[in-house]
Design a protein around this motif. Structure first.
Motif, PDB file in Angstrom:
ATOM      1  N   UNK A   1      -4.854   0.472  -8.622  1.00 39.42           N
ATOM      2  CA  UNK A   1      -3.480   0.182  -9.001  1.00 39.42           C
ATOM      3  C   UNK A   1      -3.485  -1.096  -9.842  1.00 39.42           C
ATOM      4  N   UNK A   2      -2.852  -1.057 -11.004  1.00 42.25           N
ATOM      5  CA  UNK A   2      -2.733  -2.242 -11.857  1.00 42.25           C
ATOM      6  C   UNK A   2      -1.320  -2.782 -11.699  1.00 42.25           C
ATOM      7  N   UNK A   3      -1.216  -4.028 -11.244  1.00 46.00           N
ATOM      8  CA  UNK A   3       0.069  -4.654 -10.944  1.00 46.00           C
ATOM      9  C   UNK A   3       0.224  -5.858 -11.868  1.00 46.00           C
ATOM     10  N   UNK A   4       1.131  -5.764 -12.838  1.00 42.39           N
ATOM     11  CA  UNK A   4       1.308  -6.853 -13.781  1.00 42.39           C
ATOM     12  C   UNK A   4       2.517  -7.696 -13.387  1.00 42.39           C
ATOM     13  N   UNK A   5       2.400  -9.000 -13.602  1.00 45.83           N
ATOM     14  CA  UNK A   5       3.451  -9.953 -13.226  1.00 45.83           C
ATOM     15  C   UNK A   5       3.922 -10.675 -14.466  1.00 45.83           C
TER      16      UNK A   5
ATOM     17  N   UNK B   1       4.081   8.965  -4.196  1.00 47.16           N
ATOM     18  CA  UNK B   1       4.645   9.848  -3.177  1.00 47.16           C
ATOM     19  C   UNK B   1       4.753   9.187  -1.821  1.00 47.16           C
ATOM     20  N   UNK B   2       4.088   8.048  -1.650  1.00 48.13           N
ATOM     21  CA  UNK B   2       4.131   7.369  -0.360  1.00 48.13           C
ATOM     22  C   UNK B   2       5.474   6.669  -0.198  1.00 48.13           C
ATOM     23  N   UNK B   3       6.151   6.820   0.898  1.00 49.98           N
ATOM     24  CA  UNK B   3       7.449   6.178   1.067  1.00 49.98           C
ATOM     25  C   UNK B   3       7.316   4.678   1.193  1.00 49.98           C
ATOM     26  N   UNK B   4       8.312   3.945   0.652  1.00 48.32           N
ATOM     27  CA  UNK B   4       8.336   2.492   0.806  1.00 48.32           C
ATOM     28  C   UNK B   4       8.616   2.141   2.254  1.00 48.32           C
ATOM     29  N   UNK B   5       7.823   1.230   2.787  1.00 47.97           N
ATOM     30  CA  UNK B   5       8.008   0.804   4.164  1.00 47.97           C
ATOM     31  C   UNK B   5       8.798  -0.497   4.172  1.00 47.97           C
ATOM     32  N   UNK B   6       8.811  -1.169   5.301  1.00 49.43           N
ATOM     33  CA  UNK B   6       9.610  -2.385   5.422  1.00 49.43           C
ATOM     34  C   UNK B   6       9.160  -3.426   4.413  1.00 49.43           C
ATOM     35  N   UNK B   7      10.125  -4.060   3.738  1.00 42.62           N
ATOM     36  CA  UNK B   7       9.804  -5.038   2.725  1.00 42.62           C
ATOM     37  C   UNK B   7       9.505  -6.385   3.361  1.00 42.62           C
ATOM     38  N   UNK B   8       8.695  -7.180   2.644  1.00 39.08           N
ATOM     39  CA  UNK B   8       8.502  -8.551   3.059  1.00 39.08           C
ATOM     40  C   UNK B   8       9.846  -9.257   2.943  1.00 39.08           C
TER      41      UNK B   8
ATOM     42  N   UNK C   1      -5.898  10.840   4.615  1.00 45.33           N
ATOM     43  CA  UNK C   1      -5.461   9.952   5.705  1.00 45.33           C
ATOM     44  C   UNK C   1      -6.302   8.679   5.768  1.00 45.33           C
ATOM     45  N   UNK C   2      -5.629   7.539   5.731  1.00 44.24           N
ATOM     46  CA  UNK C   2      -6.307   6.260   5.828  1.00 44.24           C
ATOM     47  C   UNK C   2      -6.981   5.779   4.561  1.00 44.24           C
ATOM     48  N   UNK C   3      -6.932   6.571   3.507  1.00 37.69           N
ATOM     49  CA  UNK C   3      -7.610   6.190   2.269  1.00 37.69           C
ATOM     50  C   UNK C   3      -6.816   5.120   1.532  1.00 37.69           C
ATOM     51  N   UNK C   4      -7.517   4.166   0.925  1.00 37.13           N
ATOM     52  CA  UNK C   4      -6.884   3.106   0.150  1.00 37.13           C
ATOM     53  C   UNK C   4      -7.569   2.967  -1.197  1.00 37.13           C
ATOM     54  N   UNK C   5      -6.970   2.133  -2.069  1.00 38.41           N
ATOM     55  CA  UNK C   5      -7.521   1.890  -3.399  1.00 38.41           C
ATOM     56  C   UNK C   5      -7.461   0.399  -3.699  1.00 38.41           C
ATOM     57  N   UNK C   6      -8.301  -0.075  -4.608  1.00 41.19           N
ATOM     58  CA  UNK C   6      -8.211  -1.481  -5.023  1.00 41.19           C
ATOM     59  C   UNK C   6      -6.955  -1.744  -5.833  1.00 41.19           C
TER      60      UNK C   6
ATOM     61  N   UNK D   1       0.979  -4.322  -0.595  1.00 42.38           N
ATOM     62  CA  UNK D   1       0.082  -3.694   0.385  1.00 42.38           C
ATOM     63  C   UNK D   1       0.849  -2.908   1.437  1.00 42.38           C
ATOM     64  N   UNK D   2       2.139  -3.190   1.576  1.00 43.99           N
ATOM     65  CA  UNK D   2       2.994  -2.388   2.446  1.00 43.99           C
ATOM     66  C   UNK D   2       3.512  -1.162   1.721  1.00 43.99           C
ATOM     67  N   UNK D   3       3.816  -1.323   0.461  1.00 45.35           N
ATOM     68  CA  UNK D   3       4.447  -0.256  -0.325  1.00 45.35           C
ATOM     69  C   UNK D   3       3.454   0.798  -0.799  1.00 45.35           C
TER      70      UNK D   3
END
Length: 374
Positions: A101-105, A16-23, A67-72, A153-155
């Motif tokens: 968040x699990x991010x696979x490459x 639900x968080x909007x995408x911010x400026x991309x790298x 507000x301000x909460x993050x996750x690994x 980390x921006x998204x």
């Protein structure tokens, strides 16, 4: 509204968080649902590596919403063999790990498969005498650290100080090299069956990691029935890291009766709870019944510090919590003024008193935020 599973209701908040400026150096070519349930798939173009990569992001069942909460984040190489995302989601939902968040490459289907080149920093000689190409490790590392990680980390609401890198086999030796050369880049490292034959020079650099970046957590693993040159690689990497337990926390496991790939699903269940432990266990309170007269004092709209509204109401299933921009979830009373969402680490405590409460405190995954009645 039908009875909701709190895990499913909160999971939809993850994106639900909007995408911010991309790298700037990372270009998103396409975005959409991944073949795996609950995951988003991105095809990105890397300027550093000069090629495309397939990224799949699986959000935790209880994502950061305060507000301000993050996750690994857990960054998994080799595409996670298409099971890392669901496994991480299940472990987080079961309370075995901190929700992450699990991010696979991996690589886009039909595109060039440059795994060997990307994961090795120089050519290496295989045990059978053939040559592994290698040479692209530095560019791939730049893609991970300078493009992908900042972009994620921006998204998403990620904690840059709580990130794990997981690699197996060739990606295991890449992960060992990352730990040796850039230990500060990740807080935890899962090195599974490292292909030490491809880069034995990493051992000397690993011996000094704890002095250069204290506080790292490392899990080294291999299958006990792998080829001797593979078990030897895991043992030597573990030995190189074991000299300074006061500054580097190491855990090693040889999986009995397992081959090179057969233990892959098992290593995540063993390693992730060590690398990303929960702050506290998930509570499973028993509900109590409150009368309509008791619950209606809570009804109304409250505001979080970031301006988002928290609405307490009701539907046919009982009391209802709605956070602005997110799906609703039923809440259940565990005591007067104290409520919870079934199956997740989320609860609400209202100010006590006879009249409408002036505020509530919303707890999610160990974090809390106060919302004031409007």
């Amino acid at each position: 509204m039908s009875i909701r599973n709190g895990l499913v209701a909160l999971a939809a908040l993850a994106f639900a968080f909007p995408a911010l400026a991309m790298t700037p150096a990372l270009t998103v070519i396409s975005e959409g649902p991944a073949p795996q349930r609950r995951a988003v798939q991105l095809i990105v173009r890397s300027e550093r590596a000069s090629r495309d990569f397939q990224i799949q992001v699986t959000a935790p069942g209880t994502p950061p919403i305060l507000p301000g909460q993050t996750a690994p984040a857990i960054y998994v190489l080799d595409g996670g063999y298409d099971i890392a995302g669901p496994t991480g989601w299940l472990l987080g939902g079961a309370g075995a790990i901190a929700p992450a968040y699990v991010i696979t490459i991996g690589y886009p289907p039909g595109g060039p498969f440059t795994r060997e080149r990307d994961l090795l920093f120089a050519p290496g000689t295989r045990p059978d005498g053939t040559v592994a190409k290698g040479g692209g490790g530095a560019a791939f590392r730049a893609f991970l650290l300078e493009e992908l990680k900042p972009f994620m980390e921006t998204r998403y609401p990620l904690d840059p100080k709580s990130a794990v890198l997981f690699g197996h086999s060739l990606s295991g030796i890449f992960t060992a090299n990352m730990l040796a050369d850039r230990p500060e880049a990740f807080s935890g490292y899962l090195i599974a069956s490292p292909s030490l034959w491809a880069d034995p020079s990493v051992i000397d650099r690993l011996r000094t990691v704890s002095a250069r970046a204290p506080g790292r957590k490392v899990f080294v693993a291999w299958g006990a029935k792998e080829e001797p040159y593979m078990t030897d690689g895991g043992q030597k990497v573990s030995a190189a890291l074991s000299s300074d337990p006061a500054r580097l926390t190491l855990r090693t496991k040889a999986f009995e009766n397992e081959q090179h790939i057969s233990y892959y699903p098992l290593v995540m269940s063993a390693a992730f709870p060590f690398l990303l432990p929960r702050a506290a266990p998930i509570r499973h309170p028993s509900p109590i019944a409150l009368t309509r007269a008791q619950t209606e004092r809570y009804f109304g709209t409250y505001a979080l510090s970031d301006g988002r509204k928290v609405t307490i109401g009701e539907d046919e299933d009982g009391m209802l919590l709605e956070v602005e921009g997110a799906p609703a979830a039923n809440i259940h009373a565990e005591a007067l003024d104290r409520f919870y969402i079934h199956g997740v680490d989320a609860r609400i405590t209202f100010d006590a008193g006879p009249g409408p409460p002036a505020a509530l405190v919303f707890y999610v995954n160990g974090a809390e935020a106060r919302a004031v009645r409007k």
